[in-house]
Design a protein around this motif. Structure first.
Motif, PDB file in Angstrom:
ATOM      1  N   GLY A 234      -9.596   5.237  10.859  1.00  0.00           N
ATOM      2  CA  GLY A 234     -10.722   4.320  10.860  1.00  0.00           C
ATOM      3  C   GLY A 234     -11.385   4.175   9.514  1.00  0.00           C
ATOM      4  N   GLU A 235     -11.135   5.098   8.580  1.00  0.00           N
ATOM      5  CA  GLU A 235     -11.700   5.014   7.242  1.00  0.00           C
ATOM      6  C   GLU A 235     -10.562   4.904   6.246  1.00  0.00           C
ATOM      7  OE1 GLU A 235     -13.452   8.408   4.604  1.00  0.00           O
ATOM      8  OE2 GLU A 235     -15.144   7.537   5.694  1.00  0.00           O
ATOM      9  N   VAL A 236     -10.575   3.836   5.455  1.00  0.00           N
ATOM     10  CA  VAL A 236      -9.500   3.612   4.490  1.00  0.00           C
ATOM     11  C   VAL A 236      -9.495   4.741   3.468  1.00  0.00           C
ATOM     12  CG1 VAL A 236      -8.586   2.088   2.703  1.00  0.00           C
ATOM     13  CG2 VAL A 236      -9.572   1.124   4.786  1.00  0.00           C
ATOM     14  N   GLY A 237      -8.352   5.390   3.305  1.00  0.00           N
ATOM     15  CA  GLY A 237      -8.220   6.455   2.321  1.00  0.00           C
ATOM     16  C   GLY A 237      -7.364   5.993   1.155  1.00  0.00           C
ATOM     17  N   PHE A 238      -7.183   6.882   0.199  1.00  0.00           N
ATOM     18  CA  PHE A 238      -6.383   6.537  -0.962  1.00  0.00           C
ATOM     19  C   PHE A 238      -4.886   6.663  -0.674  1.00  0.00           C
ATOM     20  CE2 PHE A 238     -10.493   7.582  -2.763  1.00  0.00           C
ATOM     21  CZ  PHE A 238     -10.678   6.543  -3.661  1.00  0.00           C
ATOM     22  N   LEU A 239      -4.533   7.329   0.426  1.00  0.00           N
ATOM     23  CA  LEU A 239      -3.130   7.532   0.747  1.00  0.00           C
ATOM     24  C   LEU A 239      -2.742   6.942   2.105  1.00  0.00           C
ATOM     25  CD1 LEU A 239      -2.850  11.254  -0.409  1.00  0.00           C
ATOM     26  CD2 LEU A 239      -1.896   9.260  -1.587  1.00  0.00           C
ATOM     27  N   ASN A 240      -3.723   6.594   2.909  1.00  0.00           N
ATOM     28  CA  ASN A 240      -3.461   6.155   4.275  1.00  0.00           C
ATOM     29  C   ASN A 240      -3.922   4.712   4.454  1.00  0.00           C
ATOM     30  OD1 ASN A 240      -2.843   8.974   5.535  1.00  0.00           O
ATOM     31  ND2 ASN A 240      -4.757   9.243   4.425  1.00  0.00           N
ATOM     32  N   ALA A 241      -2.994   3.768   4.321  1.00  0.00           N
ATOM     33  CA  ALA A 241      -3.359   2.350   4.320  1.00  0.00           C
ATOM     34  C   ALA A 241      -3.301   1.698   5.692  1.00  0.00           C
ATOM     35  CB  ALA A 241      -2.446   1.587   3.364  1.00  0.00           C
TER      36      ALA A 241
ATOM     37  N   ALA B 157       7.152  12.059  -4.718  1.00  0.00           N
ATOM     38  CA  ALA B 157       6.870  11.713  -3.328  1.00  0.00           C
ATOM     39  C   ALA B 157       7.127  10.223  -3.153  1.00  0.00           C
ATOM     40  CB  ALA B 157       5.432  12.048  -2.974  1.00  0.00           C
ATOM     41  N   ARG B 158       7.417   9.827  -1.918  1.00  0.00           N
ATOM     42  CA  ARG B 158       7.690   8.410  -1.629  1.00  0.00           C
ATOM     43  C   ARG B 158       6.765   7.965  -0.497  1.00  0.00           C
ATOM     44  NH1 ARG B 158      12.487  10.675  -3.302  1.00  0.00           N
ATOM     45  NH2 ARG B 158      13.576   9.465  -4.914  1.00  0.00           N
ATOM     46  N   ILE B 159       6.055   6.876  -0.750  1.00  0.00           N
ATOM     47  CA  ILE B 159       5.072   6.382   0.210  1.00  0.00           C
ATOM     48  C   ILE B 159       5.554   5.052   0.772  1.00  0.00           C
ATOM     49  CG2 ILE B 159       2.675   5.704   0.579  1.00  0.00           C
ATOM     50  CD1 ILE B 159       1.887   7.508  -1.712  1.00  0.00           C
ATOM     51  N   ALA B 160       5.649   4.976   2.083  1.00  0.00           N
ATOM     52  CA  ALA B 160       6.111   3.766   2.768  1.00  0.00           C
ATOM     53  C   ALA B 160       4.921   2.983   3.302  1.00  0.00           C
ATOM     54  CB  ALA B 160       7.065   4.142   3.903  1.00  0.00           C
ATOM     55  N   GLY B 161       5.201   1.759   3.738  1.00  0.00           N
ATOM     56  CA  GLY B 161       4.163   0.939   4.337  1.00  0.00           C
ATOM     57  C   GLY B 161       3.326   0.220   3.298  1.00  0.00           C
ATOM     58  N   PRO B 162       2.256  -0.437   3.728  1.00  0.00           N
ATOM     59  CA  PRO B 162       1.413  -1.195   2.806  1.00  0.00           C
ATOM     60  C   PRO B 162       0.682  -0.280   1.836  1.00  0.00           C
ATOM     61  CG  PRO B 162       0.383  -1.063   4.971  1.00  0.00           C
ATOM     62  CD  PRO B 162       1.770  -0.510   5.120  1.00  0.00           C
ATOM     63  N   SER B 163       0.361  -0.810   0.660  1.00  0.00           N
ATOM     64  CA  SER B 163      -0.369  -0.031  -0.340  1.00  0.00           C
ATOM     65  C   SER B 163      -1.865  -0.117  -0.063  1.00  0.00           C
ATOM     66  CB  SER B 163      -0.091  -0.576  -1.748  1.00  0.00           C
ATOM     67  OG  SER B 163       1.280  -0.501  -2.053  1.00  0.00           O
ATOM     68  N   PRO B 164      -2.582   1.019  -0.178  1.00  0.00           N
ATOM     69  CA  PRO B 164      -4.037   0.954  -0.038  1.00  0.00           C
ATOM     70  C   PRO B 164      -4.635   0.088  -1.144  1.00  0.00           C
ATOM     71  CG  PRO B 164      -3.238   3.238  -0.009  1.00  0.00           C
ATOM     72  CD  PRO B 164      -2.099   2.373  -0.455  1.00  0.00           C
ATOM     73  N   THR B 165      -5.724  -0.592  -0.845  1.00  0.00           N
ATOM     74  CA  THR B 165      -6.453  -1.332  -1.865  1.00  0.00           C
ATOM     75  C   THR B 165      -7.338  -0.344  -2.609  1.00  0.00           C
ATOM     76  OG1 THR B 165      -6.457  -3.309  -0.475  1.00  0.00           O
ATOM     77  CG2 THR B 165      -8.009  -3.257  -2.305  1.00  0.00           C
ATOM     78  N   PHE B 166      -6.937  -0.012  -3.835  1.00  0.00           N
ATOM     79  CA  PHE B 166      -7.585   1.066  -4.590  1.00  0.00           C
ATOM     80  C   PHE B 166      -9.082   0.844  -4.722  1.00  0.00           C
ATOM     81  CE2 PHE B 166      -8.848   2.868  -8.768  1.00  0.00           C
ATOM     82  CZ  PHE B 166      -8.614   4.215  -8.498  1.00  0.00           C
ATOM     83  N   PHE B 167      -9.474  -0.358  -5.112  1.00  0.00           N
ATOM     84  CA  PHE B 167     -10.904  -0.594  -5.362  1.00  0.00           C
ATOM     85  C   PHE B 167     -11.695  -0.634  -4.061  1.00  0.00           C
ATOM     86  CE2 PHE B 167      -8.673  -2.312  -9.063  1.00  0.00           C
ATOM     87  CZ  PHE B 167      -9.288  -1.543 -10.055  1.00  0.00           C
ATOM     88  N   GLU B 168     -11.062  -1.026  -2.957  1.00  0.00           N
ATOM     89  CA  GLU B 168     -11.734  -0.952  -1.668  1.00  0.00           C
ATOM     90  C   GLU B 168     -11.922   0.500  -1.252  1.00  0.00           C
ATOM     91  OE1 GLU B 168     -10.941  -2.172   3.033  1.00  0.00           O
ATOM     92  OE2 GLU B 168      -9.673  -2.991   1.444  1.00  0.00           O
ATOM     93  N   ALA B 169     -10.882   1.319  -1.476  1.00  0.00           N
ATOM     94  CA  ALA B 169     -10.965   2.723  -1.095  1.00  0.00           C
ATOM     95  C   ALA B 169     -12.007   3.475  -1.917  1.00  0.00           C
ATOM     96  CB  ALA B 169      -9.595   3.389  -1.251  1.00  0.00           C
ATOM     97  N   LEU B 170     -12.310   2.980  -3.128  1.00  0.00           N
ATOM     98  CA  LEU B 170     -13.336   3.631  -3.940  1.00  0.00           C
ATOM     99  C   LEU B 170     -14.682   3.646  -3.242  1.00  0.00           C
ATOM    100  CD1 LEU B 170     -12.654   2.306  -7.563  1.00  0.00           C
ATOM    101  CD2 LEU B 170     -12.126   4.552  -6.643  1.00  0.00           C
ATOM    102  N   GLY B 171     -14.873   2.727  -2.302  1.00  0.00           N
ATOM    103  CA  GLY B 171     -16.138   2.681  -1.591  1.00  0.00           C
ATOM    104  C   GLY B 171     -16.459   3.941  -0.823  1.00  0.00           C
ATOM    105  N   LYS B 172     -15.435   4.701  -0.437  1.00  0.00           N
ATOM    106  CA  LYS B 172     -15.699   5.924   0.319  1.00  0.00           C
ATOM    107  C   LYS B 172     -16.239   7.042  -0.579  1.00  0.00           C
ATOM    108  CE  LYS B 172     -11.448   8.660   0.353  1.00  0.00           C
ATOM    109  NZ  LYS B 172     -10.482   9.315   1.215  1.00  0.00           N
ATOM    110  N   LEU B 173     -16.227   6.812  -1.921  1.00  0.00           N
ATOM    111  CA  LEU B 173     -16.771   7.807  -2.831  1.00  0.00           C
ATOM    112  C   LEU B 173     -18.278   7.710  -2.978  1.00  0.00           C
ATOM    113  CD1 LEU B 173     -14.121   7.575  -5.706  1.00  0.00           C
ATOM    114  CD2 LEU B 173     -14.230   9.268  -3.861  1.00  0.00           C
ATOM    115  N   ASP B 174     -18.878   6.610  -2.471  1.00  0.00           N
ATOM    116  CA  ASP B 174     -20.328   6.414  -2.599  1.00  0.00           C
ATOM    117  C   ASP B 174     -21.088   7.486  -1.836  1.00  0.00           C
ATOM    118  OD1 ASP B 174     -19.797   4.211  -4.107  1.00  0.00           O
ATOM    119  OD2 ASP B 174     -20.099   2.761  -2.475  1.00  0.00           O
TER     120      ASP B 174
END
Length: 274
Positions: free
Chosen positions: A85-92, A257-274
């Motif tokens: 439910g919360e966008v992470g840097f590794l889980n898109a 490491a190899r990551i499959a699936g869609p890429s997380p939106t880096f700048f969107e995920a930065l919001g969880k650092l607030d």
């Protein structure tokens, strides 16, 4: 095809979703293996996370910590990260999209024999004492037995045989771009976009610190630690005690490491650092 699933330990939502994925995927062409803790929760047999590399795809359900845990046993097997439910840097992948996204990846493999994925570097640390730690997706940390006044390590850092820094610090941290948003950031290191081909070196509460350094990964980093009875080398949170004196060499692992699936939106995920 073999699919491994690792769910966040102790999380009912993650275990339920893992069970749903297992029931959805299982057929004559797909065999599903759940990690031991999740399988026990669901009343079925599971496999240790260290065996996840035996699969063709690993699905991680949870936060970034669960992804790192999954990666520790996945080797070069592609990992698809599902957040809760919360966008992470590794889980898109959102939980409501998990069944569809995983099925898409499975179908791609069944059709072509390949899983589209992007490679991200891992770090390894070795020493003169013939030891090593498990490759790290986020960071390698060299530190004293404890942090704080009167603790820490005396050290010298050499990059390509040239001294970069020396003195006393709580520790030294070398991070990948993937890990720049984690421990590195809390120690004053920079945010680095995941597409940058570089590593980050950050001194932790050093007596005479140099600024954090971003450098190309083909440079050799050696950390010479001399004082105290022992030091601790951490790899994505897993720690090993190292007798001193010791020179620790940190470099990029030969197996990313190899990551499959869609890429997380880096700048969107930065919001969880607030």
């Amino acid at each position: 095809m073999n699919v491994g699933i690792v769910a966040q330990r102790g999380n009912e939502r993650a275990a339920t979703l893992a069970g749903k994925l297992r029931e959805t995927l299982r057929d004559d062409t797909v065999t599903v293996h759940l990690d031991t803790a999740t399988a026990e929760h669901l009343g079925i047999d599971g496999v240790d996370v260290s065996r996840m590399a035996e699969n063709d795809l690993v699905v991680s359900i949870g936060g970034d910590g669960t992804f790192l845990f999954s990666a520790s046993g996945a080797g070069g097997t592609p990992i698809l990260g599902v957040n809760l439910g919360e966008v992470g840097f590794l889980n898109a992948v959102a939980p409501e999209d998990a069944v569809h996204e995983v099925r898409e990846v499975v179908n791609e493999y069944l059709d072509s024999g390949e899983i589209p994925s992007r490679e991200v570097p891992r770090l390894e640390a070795t020493g003169e004492g013939d030891w090593s730690v498990h490759p790290a997706l986020n960071e390698i940390v060299v530190q004293g037995a404890q942090r704080g006044h009167g603790q820490g390590i005396d050290y010298e850092i050499h990059v390509d045989d040239v001294e970069y820094g020396s003195g006393h610090a709580d520790g030294i941290l070398v991070s990948t771009p993937t890990g720049s948003t984690a421990y590195n950031l809390s120690e004053g290191g920079p945010l680095v976009h995941p597409s940058v081909n570089g590593l980050i070196l950050t001194e932790m509460c050093a007596s005479h610190p140099m600024p954090p350094l971003v450098f190309e990964p083909n440079h050799d980093v050696e950390i010479r630690v001399t004082n105290a009875a022992f030091a601790v080398v951490g790899s994505d949170g897993k720690q090993a005690r190292i007798d001193l004196p010791e020179t620790i060499t940190i470099s990029v692992s030969s197996e990313p490491a190899r990551i499959a699936g869609p890429s997380p939106t880096f700048f969107e995920a930065l919001g969880k650092l607030d």
